[in-house]
Motif scaffolding. Sequence first.
Motif, mmCIF file in Angstrom:
data_model
loop_
_atom_site.group_PDB
_atom_site.id
_atom_site.type_symbol
_atom_site.label_atom_id
_atom_site.label_comp_id
_atom_site.label_asym_id
_atom_site.label_seq_id
_atom_site.Cartn_x
_atom_site.Cartn_y
_atom_site.Cartn_z
ATOM 1 N N PRO A 1 33.868 42.318 26.789
ATOM 2 C CA PRO A 1 34.034 43.148 27.994
ATOM 3 C C PRO A 1 33.114 42.730 29.135
ATOM 4 N N LEU A 2 31.864 42.364 28.798
ATOM 5 C CA LEU A 2 30.911 41.947 29.833
ATOM 6 C C LEU A 2 31.363 40.636 30.470
ATOM 7 N N PHE A 3 31.878 39.723 29.670
ATOM 8 C CA PHE A 3 32.388 38.447 30.193
ATOM 9 C C PHE A 3 33.533 38.689 31.175
ATOM 10 N N ILE A 4 34.462 39.567 30.809
ATOM 11 C CA ILE A 4 35.616 39.865 31.677
ATOM 12 C C ILE A 4 35.162 40.534 32.970
ATOM 13 N N ILE A 5 34.227 41.489 32.856
ATOM 14 C CA ILE A 5 33.719 42.191 34.045
ATOM 15 C C ILE A 5 33.048 41.206 35.004
ATOM 16 N N LEU A 6 32.201 40.320 34.458
ATOM 17 C CA LEU A 6 31.519 39.335 35.304
ATOM 18 C C LEU A 6 32.501 38.348 35.919
ATOM 19 N N LEU A 7 33.519 37.963 35.141
ATOM 20 C CA LEU A 7 34.519 37.011 35.624
ATOM 21 C C LEU A 7 35.307 37.578 36.805
ATOM 22 N N ILE A 8 35.525 38.891 36.808
ATOM 23 C CA ILE A 8 36.244 39.541 37.913
ATOM 24 C C ILE A 8 35.295 39.872 39.061
ATOM 25 N N THR A 9 34.118 40.383 38.704
ATOM 26 C CA THR A 9 33.166 40.863 39.714
ATOM 27 C C THR A 9 32.606 39.741 40.578
ATOM 28 N N TYR A 10 32.259 38.615 39.976
ATOM 29 C CA TYR A 10 31.583 37.534 40.706
ATOM 30 C C TYR A 10 32.412 36.999 41.885
ATOM 31 N N PRO A 11 33.668 36.570 41.657
ATOM 32 C CA PRO A 11 34.448 36.083 42.815
ATOM 33 C C PRO A 11 34.728 37.173 43.849
ATOM 34 N N MET A 12 34.930 38.423 43.390
ATOM 35 C CA MET A 12 35.156 39.518 44.340
ATOM 36 C C MET A 12 33.928 39.739 45.226
ATOM 37 N N ALA A 13 32.740 39.718 44.610
ATOM 38 C CA ALA A 13 31.498 39.907 45.372
ATOM 39 C C ALA A 13 31.284 38.762 46.353
ATOM 40 N N MET A 14 31.579 37.541 45.914
ATOM 41 C CA MET A 14 31.427 36.378 46.802
ATOM 42 C C MET A 14 32.354 36.495 48.003
ATOM 43 N N MET A 15 33.613 36.867 47.748
ATOM 44 C CA MET A 15 34.574 37.008 48.849
ATOM 45 C C MET A 15 34.180 38.139 49.793
ATOM 46 N N GLY A 16 33.697 39.259 49.229
ATOM 47 C CA GLY A 16 33.277 40.393 50.049
ATOM 48 C C GLY A 16 32.105 40.037 50.949
#
Length: 312
Positions: free
Chosen positions: A26-41
Amino acid sequence: MELINKSHPEEFILLGFADHPWLQLPLFIILLITYPMAMMGNIAIILVSKLDPRLHSPMYFFLTNLSFLDMCYMTSTVPQMLFNLGTSKKTIRYMGCAVQLYFFHIMGGTECLLLAVMSFDRYVAICKPLHYALIMKRPICILLVTTVWLSGMIYAVSEATITLQLPLCGRNTLDHLLCEIPVLIKTACGEKGANELTLSVVCIFFLAVPLCLILISYACIGHAVFKIKSLEGRKKAFGTCSSHLIVVFLFYGPAISMYLQPPSSISRDQPKFMALFYGVVTPALNPFIYTLRNKDVKGALGNLMRSVFTCK
């Protein structure tokens, strides 16, 4: 003083959540989604702050720096976390650990001070509006940001270098997700009371003092806001300042609980959850907190999107 200890191990084993293996996917999936979203934001905030003339003000100059800082902050840890969580190899080379130690703490120390500078900007804007243009001139803003970055670098280089000199007595296992000063001090052997004391004193200046200044600034701001007769003006002031306060509490709360206590008294899982909070969660939420609660940024983003689609 040498930057690294010559008797260091070749690599460190990062245990992470080895005792809670069900957390890793679950942590891997959360980081995989969160990281690119945060970078784009964060990239979006930097772009609109540069491209929209209405956002060429000290507040958005500081916000641009915060967005850039958060991108660097997450990049110093998240790719390595993803690699360790996604593979069976849970190691990091000693030199990679040292580089991460420096960069992670440069970004953390700089953010502590930058949030205090941003609160000072809001204090001047609301409590001293007639003097705002004079006080927050462009050269002064650049000087403040430069001082903040240099202070963060001095803190990180000095503290990380001292920590890397500690003897490890052959230990190469870190019960953590990344290389962080309190965990390395706790892992080291021999006398480390001086390191713990130094870290606590330095963190008082980088955590407790800025937080006190922020709270004093916002107490003055709150008093000034209640004097504003216009309901619209009051709502705008509260909207702008509440975004900053949310970020302040999300960042300072976990950081204080981690750094203002002796590393030897830190519980086993505390560093992992705290590091995820101030190193991943807060930088990831910052662009959304500032855009969702700020009409100017939302308007600028809308204009940018319309212009992009119009050009296409």
